[in-house]
Design a protein around this motif. Structure first.
Motif, PDB file in Angstrom:
ATOM      1  N   GLY A   5       0.726  -1.146   0.108  1.00 19.84           N
ATOM      2  CA  GLY A   5       0.167  -0.122  -0.117  1.00 19.84           C
ATOM      3  C   GLY A   5       0.915   1.103  -0.029  1.00 19.84           C
ATOM      4  O   GLY A   5       0.377   2.215   0.054  1.00 19.84           O
ATOM      5  N   GLN A   6       2.234   1.016   0.237  1.00 18.41           N
ATOM      6  CA  GLN A   6       3.157   2.412  -0.173  1.00 18.41           C
ATOM      7  C   GLN A   6       3.673   2.412  -1.582  1.00 18.41           C
ATOM      8  O   GLN A   6       3.785   1.531  -2.231  1.00 18.41           O
ATOM      9  CB  GLN A   6       3.987   2.303   0.935  1.00 18.41           C
ATOM     10  N   VAL A   7       4.008   3.638  -1.763  1.00 13.37           N
ATOM     11  CA  VAL A   7       4.417   3.938  -3.195  1.00 13.37           C
ATOM     12  C   VAL A   7       6.074   3.331  -3.274  1.00 13.37           C
ATOM     13  O   VAL A   7       7.079   3.576  -2.293  1.00 13.37           O
ATOM     14  CB  VAL A   7       4.820   5.398  -3.319  1.00 13.37           C
ATOM     15  N   ILE A   8       6.328   2.624  -4.444  1.00 13.50           N
ATOM     16  CA  ILE A   8       7.721   2.068  -4.496  1.00 13.50           C
ATOM     17  C   ILE A   8       8.655   3.270  -5.325  1.00 13.50           C
ATOM     18  O   ILE A   8       9.439   3.541  -5.252  1.00 13.50           O
ATOM     19  CB  ILE A   8       7.828   0.922  -5.141  1.00 13.50           C
ATOM     20  N   GLN A   9       7.635   3.828  -6.426  1.00 15.35           N
ATOM     21  CA  GLN A   9       8.228   4.662  -7.645  1.00 15.35           C
ATOM     22  C   GLN A   9       7.310   5.575  -8.008  1.00 15.35           C
ATOM     23  O   GLN A   9       6.145   5.151  -8.225  1.00 15.35           O
ATOM     24  CB  GLN A   9       9.285   3.915  -8.330  1.00 15.35           C
ATOM     25  N   THR A  10       7.815   6.818  -8.400  1.00 16.34           N
ATOM     26  CA  THR A  10       7.155   7.777  -9.021  1.00 16.34           C
ATOM     27  C   THR A  10       7.340   7.765 -10.589  1.00 16.34           C
ATOM     28  O   THR A  10       8.723   8.014 -10.891  1.00 16.34           O
ATOM     29  CB  THR A  10       6.919   9.151  -8.532  1.00 16.34           C
ATOM     30  N   LEU A  11       6.536   7.266 -11.400  1.00 14.71           N
ATOM     31  CA  LEU A  11       6.679   7.044 -12.768  1.00 14.71           C
ATOM     32  C   LEU A  11       6.455   8.574 -13.536  1.00 14.71           C
ATOM     33  O   LEU A  11       7.218   9.020 -14.419  1.00 14.71           O
ATOM     34  CB  LEU A  11       5.600   6.291 -13.709  1.00 14.71           C
ATOM     35  N   GLN A  12       5.559   9.453 -12.985  1.00 15.54           N
ATOM     36  CA  GLN A  12       5.239  10.786 -13.457  1.00 15.54           C
ATOM     37  C   GLN A  12       4.738  11.640 -12.529  1.00 15.54           C
ATOM     38  O   GLN A  12       3.735  11.136 -11.792  1.00 15.54           O
ATOM     39  CB  GLN A  12       4.296  10.675 -14.676  1.00 15.54           C
ATOM     40  N   ALA A  13       5.415  12.711 -12.344  1.00 19.24           N
ATOM     41  CA  ALA A  13       4.689  13.650 -11.079  1.00 19.24           C
ATOM     42  C   ALA A  13       3.220  14.262 -11.445  1.00 19.24           C
ATOM     43  O   ALA A  13       3.124  14.237 -12.626  1.00 19.24           O
ATOM     44  CB  ALA A  13       5.555  14.808 -11.112  1.00 19.24           C
ATOM     45  N   GLY A  14       2.593  14.296 -10.566  1.00 16.87           N
ATOM     46  CA  GLY A  14       1.361  14.952 -10.764  1.00 16.87           C
ATOM     47  C   GLY A  14       1.246  16.407 -10.179  1.00 16.87           C
ATOM     48  O   GLY A  14       2.294  16.562  -9.799  1.00 16.87           O
ATOM     49  N   TYR A  15       0.190  16.859 -10.218  1.00 15.72           N
ATOM     50  CA  TYR A  15       0.222  18.501  -9.673  1.00 15.72           C
ATOM     51  C   TYR A  15      -1.396  18.695  -9.376  1.00 15.72           C
ATOM     52  O   TYR A  15      -2.482  18.090  -9.635  1.00 15.72           O
ATOM     53  CB  TYR A  15       0.174  19.481 -11.036  1.00 15.72           C
ATOM     54  N   ALA A  16      -1.372  19.454  -8.158  1.00 17.30           N
ATOM     55  CA  ALA A  16      -2.623  19.816  -7.433  1.00 17.30           C
ATOM     56  C   ALA A  16      -2.651  21.474  -7.521  1.00 17.30           C
ATOM     57  O   ALA A  16      -1.919  21.903  -7.241  1.00 17.30           O
ATOM     58  CB  ALA A  16      -2.487  19.202  -6.021  1.00 17.30           C
ATOM     59  N   LEU A  17      -3.794  22.054  -7.957  1.00 11.37           N
ATOM     60  CA  LEU A  17      -4.050  23.327  -7.938  1.00 11.37           C
ATOM     61  C   LEU A  17      -5.089  23.850  -6.769  1.00 11.37           C
ATOM     62  O   LEU A  17      -6.123  23.354  -6.690  1.00 11.37           O
ATOM     63  CB  LEU A  17      -4.590  23.534  -9.256  1.00 11.37           C
TER      64      LEU A  17
END
Length: 208
Positions: free
Chosen positions: A156-168
């Protein structure tokens, strides 16, 4: 006795002429003048508190509406710029680590451009979302592209970020695409986090 009655009648008559009740000291509702003042004070205090609360609610609504209007105005523009940010990041990832002087200058220029662009995003409340390994999967900000068994990261935890996201303004413009540790990864305690993420609507694509 008649003298006492006459005195009482005389006082009542005098009070009636002065516009007072025939029984001095008594009010129609049983409240004395001090009690009436206290009641009136409490009423005004209650009205004042209500007015302050209403003013605060109006201020919050105005701030929310202002943020919504601003977010709507720049959301499309922000999405267009995300492609630029992605290209800069890919260029930096592909840049040689042992570049010569000329290439090193180009890499430095790319890094400065990326830094300037991200600063502009931050100034307009467009925040980059790129969870580090071990961070809990958040279905509101992350999209799980695949699952993998991991010895170091709990389920349930992140291993790797493939592409960054964004929040506005706290709202997801684009979720971060991540690899998530499969159930049974790491310590057994991590499985509870995995189950909780799925229960809140996490998008697991079930790919290995």
């Amino acid at each position: 006795m008649s003298d006492i009655q006459n005195d009482f009648d005389d006082e009542a008559e005098a009070n009636a002429e002065a516009g007072l009740d025939s029984h001095p000291g008594d009010d129609d509702d049983g409240m004395g003048p001090i009690d009436a003042l206290i009641a009136e004070r409490d009423q005004w205090k209650d009205r004042a508190l209500r007015a302050v609360a209403e003013a605060e609610n109006t201020k919050k609504r105005a701030e929310t509406q202002s943020n919504d209007a601003r977010a709507y105005a720049i959301q499309r523009f922000a999405r267009d710029l995300l492609g630029v940010a992605d290209n800069l990041e890919r260029a930096l990832q592909a840049a040689p680590k042992d570049a010569d002087a000329g290439e090193a200058g180009l890499v430095t220029g790319l890094e400065l451009t990326q830094k300037s662009l991200l600063h502009a995003f931050e100034s307009n409340n467009l925040k980059r979302v790129a969870p580090e390994p071990g961070e809990a999967f958040d279905p509101h900000l992350h999209q799980a592209m695949m699952e993998q068994v991991s010895d170091s990261v709990q389920g349930g935890q992140v291993i790797q970020t493939l592409q960054a996201g964004y929040a506005l303004f706290g709202r997801t413009v684009r979720p971060a695409m991540v690899v998530v540790a499969a159930k049974g990864s790491g310590a057994a305690a991590g499985n509870a986090a995995y189950v909780a993420a799925g229960a809140t609507g996490g998008n697991f694509d079930q790919k290995a």
